[in-house]
Scaffold this motif. Structure first.
Motif, PDB file in Angstrom:
ATOM      1  N   TRP A  60       0.925  -1.192   0.166  1.00  0.00           N
ATOM      2  CA  TRP A  60      -0.007   0.185  -0.022  1.00  0.00           C
ATOM      3  C   TRP A  60       0.792   1.290  -0.060  1.00  0.00           C
ATOM      4  O   TRP A  60       1.770   1.302   0.582  1.00  0.00           O
ATOM      5  CB  TRP A  60      -1.098   0.132   1.287  1.00  0.00           C
ATOM      6  N   HIS A  61       0.608   2.160  -0.885  1.00  0.00           N
ATOM      7  CA  HIS A  61       1.392   3.384  -1.022  1.00  0.00           C
ATOM      8  C   HIS A  61       0.128   4.566  -1.282  1.00  0.00           C
ATOM      9  O   HIS A  61      -0.424   4.337  -2.096  1.00  0.00           O
ATOM     10  CB  HIS A  61       2.385   3.245  -2.032  1.00  0.00           C
ATOM     11  N   LYS A  79      -3.588   9.734  -4.024  1.00  0.00           N
ATOM     12  CA  LYS A  79      -3.886   8.513  -4.852  1.00  0.00           C
ATOM     13  C   LYS A  79      -3.370   7.304  -3.973  1.00  0.00           C
ATOM     14  O   LYS A  79      -2.059   7.289  -3.960  1.00  0.00           O
ATOM     15  CB  LYS A  79      -3.382   8.653  -6.374  1.00  0.00           C
ATOM     16  N   ALA A  80      -4.172   6.257  -3.946  1.00  0.00           N
ATOM     17  CA  ALA A  80      -3.616   5.268  -2.998  1.00  0.00           C
ATOM     18  C   ALA A  80      -3.628   4.065  -4.106  1.00  0.00           C
ATOM     19  O   ALA A  80      -4.603   3.772  -4.764  1.00  0.00           O
ATOM     20  CB  ALA A  80      -4.266   4.893  -1.759  1.00  0.00           C
ATOM     21  N   MET A 104      -7.317   3.815  -5.399  1.00  0.00           N
ATOM     22  CA  MET A 104      -8.406   4.494  -4.781  1.00  0.00           C
ATOM     23  C   MET A 104      -7.966   6.170  -4.283  1.00  0.00           C
ATOM     24  O   MET A 104      -6.792   6.332  -4.096  1.00  0.00           O
ATOM     25  CB  MET A 104      -8.598   3.755  -3.667  1.00  0.00           C
ATOM     26  N   MET A 105      -9.006   6.997  -4.860  1.00  0.00           N
ATOM     27  CA  MET A 105      -8.415   8.383  -4.516  1.00  0.00           C
ATOM     28  C   MET A 105      -9.181   8.807  -2.852  1.00  0.00           C
ATOM     29  O   MET A 105     -10.229   8.002  -2.675  1.00  0.00           O
ATOM     30  CB  MET A 105      -9.229   9.478  -5.452  1.00  0.00           C
ATOM     31  N   MET A 106      -8.453   9.509  -2.147  1.00  0.00           N
ATOM     32  CA  MET A 106      -8.689   9.565  -0.854  1.00  0.00           C
ATOM     33  C   MET A 106      -8.512  10.821  -0.551  1.00  0.00           C
ATOM     34  O   MET A 106      -7.534  11.641  -0.969  1.00  0.00           O
ATOM     35  CB  MET A 106      -7.890   8.640   0.152  1.00  0.00           C
ATOM     36  N   ILE A 107      -9.564  11.619   0.402  1.00  0.00           N
ATOM     37  CA  ILE A 107      -9.384  12.869   0.777  1.00  0.00           C
ATOM     38  C   ILE A 107      -9.212  12.676   2.613  1.00  0.00           C
ATOM     39  O   ILE A 107     -10.052  12.317   3.042  1.00  0.00           O
ATOM     40  CB  ILE A 107     -10.552  13.769   0.544  1.00  0.00           C
ATOM     41  N   PHE A 108      -8.218  13.215   2.979  1.00  0.00           N
ATOM     42  CA  PHE A 108      -8.118  13.350   4.629  1.00  0.00           C
ATOM     43  C   PHE A 108      -8.220  14.651   5.023  1.00  0.00           C
ATOM     44  O   PHE A 108      -7.611  15.585   4.285  1.00  0.00           O
ATOM     45  CB  PHE A 108      -6.920  12.668   4.990  1.00  0.00           C
ATOM     46  N   ILE A 109      -8.833  14.998   5.841  1.00  0.00           N
ATOM     47  CA  ILE A 109      -8.997  16.130   6.907  1.00  0.00           C
ATOM     48  C   ILE A 109      -8.310  15.921   8.128  1.00  0.00           C
ATOM     49  O   ILE A 109      -8.831  15.233   9.046  1.00  0.00           O
ATOM     50  CB  ILE A 109     -10.251  16.856   6.712  1.00  0.00           C
TER      51      ILE A 109
END
Length: 149
Positions: A60-61, A79-80, A104-109
């Motif tokens: 995982w990266h 982008k994971a 997978m595209m991910m958004i973190f806040i």
């Protein structure tokens, strides 16, 4: 901390988990960290989520696509990618490896206080991720709407 300092902290955190440097979490994540997405509290619980993910997806990266900082918060889009080559536990169900590679595209806040991540939220494209590893399947109607899905 300045906005640039906060962005640097988030970059260090992402670099730490890309390198599997869980010891650095102790410096970067507050002991009473609140994970709103997974409804957990505490740094150790947060670390456990990563250990479970790394077991199922050892490669995982996450690559940073964009990052915005305002006040005490940082929004980061990544982008994971990873390959499901290990046992992965999803909501208490153990999923055997499929060998499938996911993107997978991910958004973190993240909210930052005293130089540490103290609170976090996550939004991601989990449907395609789960479909890729065989957890979800489109209905006939869904296959017609999303023929490549």
């Amino acid at each position: 901390m300045s906005r640039e300092d906060n962005k640097l902290l988030v970059r260090r955190f992402i670099d730490a988990y890309n390198a599997r440097n869980m010891e650095l979490f102790d410096e970067l994540v507050a002991p009473d960290y609140i994970d709103h997405t997974h409804q957990q509290e505490g740094r150790e619980s947060f670390k456990t989520l990563f250990k479970i993910a790394f077991n199922g997806f050892p490669d995982w990266h996450e690559d940073i696509v964009d990052m915005i900082a305002e006040g005490d918060k940082v929004w980061v889009c990544v982008k994971a990618t990873g390959t499901h080559t290990g046992e992965w536990n999803l909501y208490g169900v153990s999923l055997p490896p499929t060998g499938k590679t996911v993107t997978m595209m991910m958004i973190f806040i993240w909210r930052i206080a005293n130089g540490q991540l103290v609170e976090g939220w996550e939004v991601d494209s989990e449907v395609n991720f789960l479909k890729t590893i065989g957890v979800l399947e489109y209905t006939e109607k869904g296959k017609n709407i999303f023929p490549d899905g």
